[in-house]
Every structure is written in C-alpha cells, then in structure tokens.
Design an enzyme around this catalytic site. Structure first.
Site, PDB file in Angstrom:
ATOM      1  N   ARG A  66       0.854  -1.193   0.000  1.00  0.00           N
ATOM      2  CA  ARG A  66       0.000   0.000   0.000  1.00  0.00           C
ATOM      3  C   ARG A  66       0.887   1.239   0.000  1.00  0.00           C
ATOM      4  NH1 ARG A  66       2.314   2.158   3.635  1.00  0.00           N
ATOM      5  NH2 ARG A  66       0.753   3.778   3.566  1.00  0.00           N
ATOM      6  N   GLY A  67       0.225   2.395  -0.204  1.00  0.00           N
ATOM      7  CA  GLY A  67       0.972   3.642  -0.411  1.00  0.00           C
ATOM      8  C   GLY A  67       1.070   3.846  -1.916  1.00  0.00           C
ATOM      9  N   ALA A  68       0.817   5.089  -2.343  1.00  0.00           N
ATOM     10  CA  ALA A  68       0.654   5.353  -3.779  1.00  0.00           C
ATOM     11  C   ALA A  68       1.821   4.866  -4.653  1.00  0.00           C
ATOM     12  CB  ALA A  68       0.386   6.844  -3.972  1.00  0.00           C
ATOM     13  N   ARG A 109      -7.552  -0.673  -6.822  1.00  0.00           N
ATOM     14  CA  ARG A 109      -7.741   0.505  -5.957  1.00  0.00           C
ATOM     15  C   ARG A 109      -7.836   1.745  -6.857  1.00  0.00           C
ATOM     16  NH1 ARG A 109      -4.302   1.196  -0.632  1.00  0.00           N
ATOM     17  NH2 ARG A 109      -6.244   2.195   0.022  1.00  0.00           N
ATOM     18  N   GLN A 216      -2.098   2.832   9.841  1.00  0.00           N
ATOM     19  CA  GLN A 216      -0.816   2.900   9.115  1.00  0.00           C
ATOM     20  C   GLN A 216       0.209   3.744   9.875  1.00  0.00           C
ATOM     21  OE1 GLN A 216      -3.811   3.165   7.726  1.00  0.00           O
ATOM     22  NE2 GLN A 216      -3.850   2.544   5.592  1.00  0.00           N
ATOM     23  N   ASP A 257      -1.986  10.700  -2.441  1.00  0.00           N
ATOM     24  CA  ASP A 257      -2.368   9.626  -3.363  1.00  0.00           C
ATOM     25  C   ASP A 257      -2.640  10.167  -4.761  1.00  0.00           C
ATOM     26  OD1 ASP A 257      -3.092   8.514  -0.532  1.00  0.00           O
ATOM     27  OD2 ASP A 257      -2.832   6.819  -1.902  1.00  0.00           O
ATOM     28  N   ASN A 267      -5.484  12.332  -0.007  1.00  0.00           N
ATOM     29  CA  ASN A 267      -4.573  11.538   0.832  1.00  0.00           C
ATOM     30  C   ASN A 267      -5.421  10.821   1.884  1.00  0.00           C
ATOM     31  OD1 ASN A 267      -1.831  10.710   1.493  1.00  0.00           O
ATOM     32  ND2 ASN A 267      -2.048  11.921   3.364  1.00  0.00           N
ATOM     33  N   LYS A 268      -4.784  10.034   2.691  1.00  0.00           N
ATOM     34  CA  LYS A 268      -5.473   9.207   3.684  1.00  0.00           C
ATOM     35  C   LYS A 268      -6.515   9.994   4.468  1.00  0.00           C
ATOM     36  CE  LYS A 268      -5.239   5.728   4.248  1.00  0.00           C
ATOM     37  NZ  LYS A 268      -6.228   4.827   3.616  1.00  0.00           N
TER      38      LYS A 268
HETATM   39  O1  MRU Z   1      -4.615   3.211   2.087  1.00  0.00           O
HETATM   40  P1  MRU Z   1      -3.134   3.449   1.995  1.00  0.00           P
HETATM   41  O2  MRU Z   1      -2.391   2.916   3.173  1.00  0.00           O
HETATM   42  O3  MRU Z   1      -2.570   2.944   0.676  1.00  0.00           O
HETATM   43  O4  MRU Z   1      -2.987   5.035   1.984  1.00  0.00           O
HETATM   44  C1  MRU Z   1      -1.719   5.582   1.844  1.00  0.00           C
HETATM   45  C2  MRU Z   1      -1.661   7.063   1.945  1.00  0.00           C
HETATM   46  O5  MRU Z   1      -2.671   7.729   2.034  1.00  0.00           O
HETATM   47  C3  MRU Z   1      -0.309   7.692   1.834  1.00  0.00           C
HETATM   48  O6  MRU Z   1      -0.244   8.859   2.591  1.00  0.00           O
HETATM   49  C4  MRU Z   1      -0.053   8.051   0.374  1.00  0.00           C
HETATM   50  O7  MRU Z   1      -0.284   6.950  -0.465  1.00  0.00           O
HETATM   51  C5  MRU Z   1       1.333   8.548   0.148  1.00  0.00           C
HETATM   52  S1  MRU Z   1       2.513   7.204   0.163  1.00  0.00           S
HETATM   53  C6  MRU Z   1       4.033   7.848  -0.220  1.00  0.00           C
END
Ligand code: MRU
Length: 377
Positions: A66-68, A109, A216, A257, A267-268
């Site tokens: 996970r994470g963009a 996603r 996270q 994201d 973002n999250k």
């Molecule tokens: O649902 P996730 O854990 O994939 O969400 C991740 C985030 O929101 C991060 O802040 C974002 O992807 C930046 S990662 C460098």
C-alpha cells in the site's frame, strides 16, 4: 554510512544503510515478485511470493502492499506476472491480453493515480515498439517495470533534497498515515526530508498520527522511524489539535495519493482535518509527492474517485468487534484537502507554491502532455 554508499540492488530485501532496519517492501528477482505483507507489521515480517496476477490484485486490494508509489510499482510488476506465461500468443492477442490484465490490475484501488500511471506507462511503451516478437515485447515490459521501481528511489531522494531545509533543530513535525519507506521503494515521500535531515545531524521530533481505521501511522510510520533511530512519538488522531495548541508541532508533512491540476490533494482519510487544524494554529502544511502522483489530467479534487472500504474496518479493532452488529457505517479511505490549506508541494523538482494550477503546469506540464497522448487503460 552515507546514503550514497547504499546498496541499490533491488534483489536485496534489507537495505544496508544508516537506516539499516528499513525493509524493502517490493522485491523483483528478475523472474519472481515478492511483496512484504504490511498488514502483519510491526509484529511479523512476512514476505510473500506472488504466484499469479490474482494474488497481486488481492495484495493491493487488501493493503498488503500500500501507499501510492508502492502500488504503482507492484502494479507494474503485476502486469509482468500476468503476461509471463503468454509467450505462445501472437502479437494481436498479446496486446489484447496485456490491455485486459492492465485494466484488471487497475481496478484493485481507484484513488492513488500511481497505479494507473505505471500501468499506462508500461502498456504505451510496449505498444510504441510496434509489431515485434512477443518474447521481445515481454522483455521490454520487464525493463519498464524495473525502471519505474528504480526511478522511484530517485524521486524520493529528490523530494528529500527539496524538503530537508524545512526541518530545523528543535522542531516538531506531525505526519499522518504512512508516506514512508514502506509506501515507496526507498526513502518515502513525507519521510524523505526527515531521513536526509536526520542524516545531516538535525535534531527534530516527529509525531505520528495513528491513522484510524487501519493504523498505518501506528503500525508502519512509528515503527519505521523508530527503526531508523528518529525521535518519534505516536499519538491518536484526535490528539493532533491538543498537540498543536500546546506548541509541540511546528510543521506538518504528509504524503499524497493524487494531486489534481489545481493543487487539491487526495490523501489518507483525516488529512483534511489535520490541514484545517494547521491553518487554525498557523502551522505550515506541506504535501510531499513525486511527479508520478501529480495528475494534471484531473482538474480538481472533487473529480478524484474516493475508495470506500469494508465496514468491518470500522466496526472491528483488529479481531475485536467495537461497533454493534448491523450498525450503519461509512468508510471512505481518503479525503481531499483543498489547495488553499496547503503551504507547498514538496516534489523532486523543488517546492511548488501557490498558485498551484500555474506552477504545477509549468513544472509538470510536459509530462502530462505526453501522458494525454498515451492510451487509456
Ligand atoms: O490506504 P493506503 O495505506 O494505501 O494510503 C496511503 C496514503 O494515504 C499515503 O499517505 C499516500 O499513499 C502517500 S505514500 C508515499
């Protein structure tokens, strides 16, 4: 050990650096894909071999990876995994199948643009080569996936270089979710300025929001910064206002994201609340993001699709039920922070400041133009 001396071999899961405990989240051996199962962290380090494209799809959907940036990299290798047994296809069927598998992976996603960005990049690369033997096209596909992975290291480093001067001795930094090493291929995005400032000997404190519902911040960010030796304190999401009001926070850095053309940032979930608080307390609010997260084809934040996830993520805390059976639940995984709450975007091309629509176009417009002419998935 200096960062430059790092072993940049993708095949090593453990990086050999000053941040010796940082673990690579994605490993490509040249033939096989391995993903660190982030849902098990910080209690267990489990690395899973990805046997099929369906497994990669599930790993992305279930947030094992996970994470963009990381889901973009994993998606690229996922396409390689999907196509590795298709050597017998003729050219037309190979292209059809590649399109079909890319669309499938992209459906895992919706919010982080890096996934579709990486898949589109590989598909357009292969198509640009014209009618060549399928085996050759497959080799090119692997090269492009590896290039995306390796470039992400440089992007993170560039973000670190752009942002590290924001971090001075004695300050407190708040971050939300995990935009760290685990979410990318090396230094992370929001964490990259922290890692580089730390390496330069700057003394600062980080406060990590736990980031409900999937934690996270607690499970990943506080763990990864602690492993690196950075002074990190874990707080619950609802403590941010108190910490700001007491003067503990001088700077906010979060990841992204997707950044729309006008500078709105998905973002999250919870990020927008942090930005509003930062505005109230007059604390600079920065978003760290590589070019692969900037989507100039999406005009405004309201056009970004927000993933809504299962109710159980909210009604359970781990294995334990914390909400009544049958309760109505909303579980948007992301929110959109309006550009007017953002002080600057820390990118590999420097810090972009308002007016974001003009400045983003100026720095990243050429890349967006090239993408516009590429195939859609
Ligand atoms: O649902 P996730 O854990 O994939 O969400 C991740 C985030 O929101 C991060 O802040 C974002 O992807 C930046 S990662 C460098």
């Amino acid at each position: 050990m200096k960062l430059q001396e790092r072993n940049d071999d993708v095949n090593n899961i453990e990086t050999k650096t000053a941040y010796s405990k940082l673990i690579q989240t994605i490993k490509w051996t040249g033939e096989e894909l391995f993903l660190l199962d982030q849902t098990k962290l910080p209690m267990e380090v489990v690395i899973e071999k990805q046997e099929s494209v369906n497994q990669v799809w599930d790993s992305i959907k279930m947030l094992k990876v996970r994470g963009a940036p990381a889901i973009g990299i994993a998606g690229g290798y996922g396409l390689v995994v999907a196509m590795r047994d298709r050597a017998g296809l003729d050219y037309d069927d190979f292209i059809l199948e590649m399109d079909r598998q890319a669309a499938y992976l992209d459906s895992s996603r919706p919010t982080a643009v890096n996934l579709s960005w990486a898949l589109k990049r590989i598909v357009s690369k292969v198509k640009s080569l014209g009618r060549r033997p399928v085996a050759e096209l497959f080799e090119e596909m692997i090269k492009e996936a590896v290039a995306i992975h390796n470039e992400d290291r440089l992007l993170c480093r560039g973000i670190g270089e752009s942002g590290k001067s924001l971090i001075n001795d004695g300050i407190g930094i708040l971050t939300h979710c995990n935009a760290g090493s685990l979410a990318t291929s090396e230094l992370g995005t929001a964490t990259a300025p922290m890692y580089l400032a730390f390496e330069d000997g700057v003394k600062f404190r980080v406060y990590a929001d736990e980031t409900r519902p999937l934690l996270q911040g607690a499970r990943l960010t506080s763990w990864e910064l602690q492993q690196a030796g950075i002074d990190v304190t874990l707080i619950c999401d609802n403590m941010a206002a108190f910490m700001m009001s007491k003067g503990f926070i001088d700077l906010v850095i979060v990841g992204a994201d997707r950044v729309a053309a006008n500078g709105d940032v998905a973002n999250k979930i919870g990020t927008m609340g942090v930005a509003l608080l930062a505005k109230h307390f007059n604390i600079p609010f920065y978003v760290a993001c590589p070019g692969s997260t900037i989507d100039l084809l999406t005009a405004r934040g309201e056009n970004i699709e927000i993933e809504e996830r299962d109710a159980e993520e909210v009604t359970f805390f781990g294995e334990r039920r914390t909400g009544p059976e049958g309760i109505k639940v909303r579980n948007p995984a992301f929110d959109v922070t309006p550009n007017e709450l953002i002080t600057g975007l820390i990118t590999e091309k420097g810090i972009i400041r308002p007016p974001f629509d003009i400045n983003l176009k100026q720095r990243f417009g050429a890349a967006a133009k090239a993408e516009r002419s590429a195939d859609t998935l």
